[in-house]
Design an enzyme around this catalytic site. Structure first.
Site, PDB file in Angstrom:
ATOM      1  N   CYS A   2       0.836  -1.203   0.000  1.00  0.00           N
ATOM      2  CA  CYS A   2       0.000   0.000   0.000  1.00  0.00           C
ATOM      3  C   CYS A   2       0.868   1.249   0.000  1.00  0.00           C
ATOM      4  O   CYS A   2       1.975   1.262   0.530  1.00  0.00           O
ATOM      5  CB  CYS A   2      -0.908   0.017   1.223  1.00  0.00           C
ATOM      6  SG  CYS A   2      -1.960  -1.436   1.372  1.00  0.00           S
ATOM      7  N   ARG A  32       3.935   0.885  -6.270  1.00  0.00           N
ATOM      8  CA  ARG A  32       3.872  -0.127  -5.228  1.00  0.00           C
ATOM      9  C   ARG A  32       2.763  -1.152  -5.482  1.00  0.00           C
ATOM     10  O   ARG A  32       2.733  -2.202  -4.847  1.00  0.00           O
ATOM     11  CB  ARG A  32       3.658   0.543  -3.859  1.00  0.00           C
ATOM     12  CG  ARG A  32       4.808   1.444  -3.442  1.00  0.00           C
ATOM     13  CD  ARG A  32       4.482   2.211  -2.175  1.00  0.00           C
ATOM     14  NE  ARG A  32       4.507   1.367  -1.002  1.00  0.00           N
ATOM     15  CZ  ARG A  32       5.577   1.146  -0.244  1.00  0.00           C
ATOM     16  NH1 ARG A  32       6.739   1.676  -0.574  1.00  0.00           N
ATOM     17  NH2 ARG A  32       5.504   0.379   0.817  1.00  0.00           N
ATOM     18  N   TRP A  82      -3.722  -2.256  -1.557  1.00  0.00           N
ATOM     19  CA  TRP A  82      -3.539  -3.563  -2.174  1.00  0.00           C
ATOM     20  C   TRP A  82      -4.315  -4.545  -1.303  1.00  0.00           C
ATOM     21  O   TRP A  82      -3.987  -4.753  -0.146  1.00  0.00           O
ATOM     22  CB  TRP A  82      -2.058  -3.942  -2.227  1.00  0.00           C
ATOM     23  CG  TRP A  82      -1.801  -5.311  -2.783  1.00  0.00           C
ATOM     24  CD1 TRP A  82      -1.766  -6.481  -2.094  1.00  0.00           C
ATOM     25  CD2 TRP A  82      -1.517  -5.662  -4.134  1.00  0.00           C
ATOM     26  NE1 TRP A  82      -1.482  -7.541  -2.926  1.00  0.00           N
ATOM     27  CE2 TRP A  82      -1.329  -7.055  -4.189  1.00  0.00           C
ATOM     28  CE3 TRP A  82      -1.405  -4.925  -5.319  1.00  0.00           C
ATOM     29  CZ2 TRP A  82      -1.032  -7.740  -5.365  1.00  0.00           C
ATOM     30  CZ3 TRP A  82      -1.109  -5.594  -6.491  1.00  0.00           C
ATOM     31  CH2 TRP A  82      -0.926  -6.990  -6.504  1.00  0.00           C
ATOM     32  N   ASN A 108      -1.489   0.143   6.295  1.00  0.00           N
ATOM     33  CA  ASN A 108      -0.736  -0.785   5.446  1.00  0.00           C
ATOM     34  C   ASN A 108      -0.351  -1.978   6.298  1.00  0.00           C
ATOM     35  O   ASN A 108       0.114  -1.817   7.424  1.00  0.00           O
ATOM     36  CB  ASN A 108       0.524  -0.106   4.896  1.00  0.00           C
ATOM     37  CG  ASN A 108       1.344  -1.042   4.024  1.00  0.00           C
ATOM     38  OD1 ASN A 108       0.839  -2.031   3.504  1.00  0.00           O
ATOM     39  ND2 ASN A 108       2.621  -0.725   3.850  1.00  0.00           N
ATOM     40  N   GLY A 109      -0.537  -3.210   5.766  1.00  0.00           N
ATOM     41  CA  GLY A 109      -0.156  -4.412   6.499  1.00  0.00           C
ATOM     42  C   GLY A 109      -1.345  -5.320   6.743  1.00  0.00           C
ATOM     43  O   GLY A 109      -2.388  -5.219   6.082  1.00  0.00           O
ATOM     44  N   GLU A 499      16.397 -15.068 -14.314  1.00  0.00           N
ATOM     45  CA  GLU A 499      15.895 -13.692 -14.271  1.00  0.00           C
ATOM     46  C   GLU A 499      15.197 -13.325 -15.580  1.00  0.00           C
ATOM     47  O   GLU A 499      14.156 -12.674 -15.576  1.00  0.00           O
ATOM     48  CB  GLU A 499      17.053 -12.730 -13.986  1.00  0.00           C
ATOM     49  CG  GLU A 499      16.728 -11.251 -14.108  1.00  0.00           C
ATOM     50  CD  GLU A 499      15.663 -10.758 -13.138  1.00  0.00           C
ATOM     51  OE1 GLU A 499      15.220  -9.607 -13.296  1.00  0.00           O
ATOM     52  OE2 GLU A 499      15.250 -11.514 -12.228  1.00  0.00           O
ATOM     53  N   LYS A 503      11.244 -12.123 -15.894  1.00  0.00           N
ATOM     54  CA  LYS A 503      10.774 -10.884 -16.518  1.00  0.00           C
ATOM     55  C   LYS A 503       9.642 -11.158 -17.503  1.00  0.00           C
ATOM     56  O   LYS A 503       8.664 -10.413 -17.579  1.00  0.00           O
ATOM     57  CB  LYS A 503      11.933 -10.167 -17.230  1.00  0.00           C
ATOM     58  CG  LYS A 503      12.889  -9.493 -16.301  1.00  0.00           C
ATOM     59  CD  LYS A 503      12.234  -8.315 -15.617  1.00  0.00           C
ATOM     60  CE  LYS A 503      12.816  -8.034 -14.254  1.00  0.00           C
ATOM     61  NZ  LYS A 503      12.514  -8.994 -13.209  1.00  0.00           N
ATOM     62  N   GLU A 506       6.506 -11.909 -15.567  1.00  0.00           N
ATOM     63  CA  GLU A 506       5.974 -10.769 -14.815  1.00  0.00           C
ATOM     64  C   GLU A 506       5.176  -9.812 -15.691  1.00  0.00           C
ATOM     65  O   GLU A 506       4.105  -9.347 -15.287  1.00  0.00           O
ATOM     66  CB  GLU A 506       7.120  -9.987 -14.164  1.00  0.00           C
ATOM     67  CG  GLU A 506       7.730 -10.650 -12.943  1.00  0.00           C
ATOM     68  CD  GLU A 506       8.856  -9.822 -12.364  1.00  0.00           C
ATOM     69  OE1 GLU A 506       8.838  -9.574 -11.155  1.00  0.00           O
ATOM     70  OE2 GLU A 506       9.763  -9.416 -13.123  1.00  0.00           O
ATOM     71  N   HIS A 522      17.570 -34.066 -18.327  1.00  0.00           N
ATOM     72  CA  HIS A 522      16.950 -34.674 -17.157  1.00  0.00           C
ATOM     73  C   HIS A 522      15.461 -34.328 -17.038  1.00  0.00           C
ATOM     74  O   HIS A 522      14.906 -34.419 -15.945  1.00  0.00           O
ATOM     75  CB  HIS A 522      17.694 -34.256 -15.890  1.00  0.00           C
ATOM     76  CG  HIS A 522      19.138 -34.664 -15.896  1.00  0.00           C
ATOM     77  ND1 HIS A 522      19.560 -35.941 -15.625  1.00  0.00           N
ATOM     78  CD2 HIS A 522      20.260 -33.950 -16.198  1.00  0.00           C
ATOM     79  CE1 HIS A 522      20.878 -36.006 -15.725  1.00  0.00           C
ATOM     80  NE2 HIS A 522      21.330 -34.802 -16.074  1.00  0.00           N
ATOM     81  N   LYS A 625       5.181  -3.623  -6.107  1.00  0.00           N
ATOM     82  CA  LYS A 625       6.618  -3.339  -6.114  1.00  0.00           C
ATOM     83  C   LYS A 625       7.281  -3.759  -4.811  1.00  0.00           C
ATOM     84  O   LYS A 625       8.346  -4.338  -4.808  1.00  0.00           O
ATOM     85  CB  LYS A 625       6.840  -1.845  -6.351  1.00  0.00           C
ATOM     86  CG  LYS A 625       8.309  -1.428  -6.434  1.00  0.00           C
ATOM     87  CD  LYS A 625       8.974  -2.027  -7.657  1.00  0.00           C
ATOM     88  CE  LYS A 625      10.402  -1.566  -7.824  1.00  0.00           C
ATOM     89  NZ  LYS A 625      11.077  -2.257  -8.923  1.00  0.00           N
TER      90      LYS A 625
END
Length: 630
Positions: A2, A32, A82, A108-109, A499, A503, A506, A522, A625
């Site tokens: 948030c 965020r 959020w 927030n939380g 990575e 990306k 995402e 394998h 974020k």
């Protein structure tokens, strides 16, 4: 997750600035991640707080405010939510109010004992209209505020919030305003971020400095289990018991509001990928003393303790964990001590072996990643030292660590991390070289040689951006309708493959898997059929010819099964040219440093794929974020 903003201005002059500050701050905190937005404000004589909130993007709230303007005010709070409990909706959006309408609160939380508190309040006759834990805190704050008035004869929102904070369990940042005290905004934090902005004739609160950097660069950290009260001319910090805190650390933000703007780029992600060279260069600045020795930013670990380190454990999540994986190869090679990479959310649940000679390295762009923070605390409880690699001054993880390496990458707004990744790798390299320096595992001229190579990397990254963007864009257009991708790499190319795959997941919402190239036989090769795109990180043949040949052999194998191969390879590599359908070239560089250039075309590729599909590359669905809850 948030975004939180608070503003306190001149109590004698109500105006539109409190609302303006909140809306601008929320815009800067959009990165965020959020699903609704709201504001609350008050001024002398209003009789109740004014609240406006809307589900969806901040633009929805702004449109509503244009249609139905809010009154001028002296203080205000703003929030982007959020959803963690209660679906995204106007009703569940913050702020929430007390039963009597005098107080508005944002949060927030996650309040873990919210259900118990809700039940107790319902038995007393309180009614709830939302499904959120935040409304529970708002109703509870209203009840406590009424009790304080009965006890003292006057409103005291600061004391009321402290009492509420002592009653809550979980992770929370709370901000509140009360129309009976229209000159103050109060806040409290436990396991969730909050920072104070220090102005002239005005003061600010924010979940990070981006909330107020357009107005002031002067800021103050708020510690764990502390509360704050701001007015136009004062800032008071206490613990939850009311004891005044006088040693809060102040700092100056080293970037301005323009750094958080797109600057002509189509997206923040595009801008931030093109800031990769600058992020690497800035992370190297200020790392050396007059004698040329490497120094860290903030060190609260004795030199002898550093020398005694016999194991490193990196704790991180997502992109940061892949930066740690890259660093493992370099640090083990340079320092000759074992390095383990642990996903922070798994770390404390497997009973890790920690000793006073273990250095735990916590990597987090935001400095507020809750899983990493909890892993850090577990390590310290077990007697290990913790070093943080972080991009955000004043955040919780650096404050609770024994040493810090700041990445100095500047604000990263796009949700998918790019420049922070390369900066984290460089910071980890500097840690490895620092340990090699104090342990004597390398000669000084060897360390200086590697530092010189690192200083050459920004130009090499720029070369990739200047020469490979067109090839990457053409490849993205060709692969636009692909349903899945495989990414393969060996040695330091393996975390780069992971990575690159992340990306694409995402921001292009494409099913993608990254593997160590040796794992191909394998199991993963069963996924390869005609037209399957396979992206391969090819190591240089210089000095690593055996490794190079094995990766080329893997390319031949998938080609034989009909795969479409995209490779990242060193400029002029004849094998890459012979066997790959598309080549993203990199300039010659040392193998251990090659991830800094190898990842760049993969960042561009994911962004181009997402853009071609019409997706918002800066704000991918379902992602935030800064993940400030476990």
């Amino acid at each position: 997750m948030c975004g939180i903003v608070g503003y306190a201005g001149n109590v004698t002059t109500a105006c539109g600035k409190p609302l303006e500050v909140c809306l601008q701050g929320l815009r800067r905190l959009e990165y965020r991640g959020y699903d609704s937005a709201g504001v609350a404000l008050t001024a002398p004589g209003m009789g109740s707080v004014a609240v406006r909130k809307k589900a969806g993007r901040l633009a929805n709230l702004e449109t509503d405010l244009e249609r139905r303007p809010m009154p001028d005010a002296t203080v205000a709070i703003g929030h982007t939510r959020w959803a963690t409990n209660g679906e995204p909706s106007d009703v569940n959006a913050h702020p929430h109010t007390s039963a009597d309408g005098h107080i508005a609160l944002i949060h927030n939380g996650i309040i873990e004992n919210a259900n118990e508190l809700r039940f107790n309040l319902q038995t007393e006759g309180y009614a709830f209209v939302s499904g959120t834990d935040t409304e529970v805190a708002a109703k509870l704050l209203g009840k406590v505020a009424a009790t304080v008035i009965e006890e003292t004869g006057k409103a005291d929102l600061f004391e009321s919030l402290r009492r509420v904070a002592r009653m809550l369990s979980g992770a929370f940042t709370l901000l509140a305003v009360d129309d009976r005290q229209p000159d103050i905004v109060v806040g409290a934090r436990h396991d969730s971020p909050l920072v104070v902005g220090l102005g002239e004739g005005e003061n600010f609160l924010g979940s990070d400095v981006a909330a107020f950097v357009a107005y002031t660069k002067h800021a103050m950290e708020l510690g764990q289990d502390q509360a704050v009260c701001i007015s136009a001319d004062s800032v008071t910090v206490t613990d939850f018991e009311g004891n005044v805190v006088t040693d809060s650390k102040r700092f100056t933000v080293d970037w301005d509001a323009s750094a958080a703007e797109k600057g002509g780029w189509p997206s923040f992600m595009d801008k931030e990928i093109h800031e990769d060279p600058e992020a690497v260069g800035n992370t190297l600045i200020g790392r050396f003393n007059a004698a040329g020795d490497i120094v860290l930013d903030e060190v609260r670990i004795a030199l002898e303790d550093f020398k005694s380190i016999d194991k490193i454990i990196v704790v991180a999540c997502g992109t940061a964990s892949y930066a740690g994986m890259v660093a493992k190869y370099a640090i083990e090679h340079w320092v000759r001590i074992p390095v383990e990479i642990e996903l922070a959310h798994e770390f404390r649940y497997r009973d890790p072996i920690l000793t006073p000679r273990t250095l735990v390295v916590a990597i987090s762009q935001s400095g507020e990643t809750m899983d990493t923070l909890m892993a850090l605390r577990h390590a310290r409880e077990q007697g290990s030292r913790v070093l943080a690699i972080c991009n955000t001054q004043g955040s919780t993880i650096p404050r609770e660590s024994d040493a810090v390496l700041y990445t100095h990458a500047g604000p990263e707004i796009a949700v998918a991390s790019t420049k922070a990744f390369v900066a984290q790798i460089v910071a980890a390299y500097m840690l490895g070289l620092y340990l090699a320096q104090i342990k004597g595992s390398m000669f000084p001229d060897e360390i200086r040689g590697i530092v010189a190579q690192l200083k050459a990397m920004p130009a090499k990254i720029q070369w990739v951006l200047d020469t490979q963007a067109e090839t990457v864009d053409k490849a993205a257009k060709r692969m636009l309708n692909a349903h899945s991708f495989l990414f393969l790499g060996r040695h330091v190319g393996y975390p780069v493959a992971m990575e690159g795959a992340l990306k694409l997941k995402e921001i292009a919402y494409t099913f993608t898997e990254g593997f160590a190239a040796g794992e191909l036989k394998h199991g993963p090769i069963a996924l390869v059929d005609e037209g399957e795109p396979v992206v391969v990180i090819v190591p240089s043949a210089r000095g690593r010819n055996t490794l190079h040949n094995k990766v080329i052999s893997g390319i031949e194998e998938v080609k034989a099964r009909g795969a479409f191969t995209i490779v990242v390879a060193e400029e002029g590599d004849p094998d890459a040219e012979r066997y790959a359908d598309v080549v993203f070239w990199r300039p010659a560089c040392p193998t251990l440093l090659s991830p800094l250039v190898d990842v760049v075309p993969l960042q561009l590729f994911a962004m181009d794929m997402a853009n071609l599909k019409g997706y918002d590359v800066d704000k991918p669905r379902n992602l935030a974020k800064s993940v400030t809850v476990e």
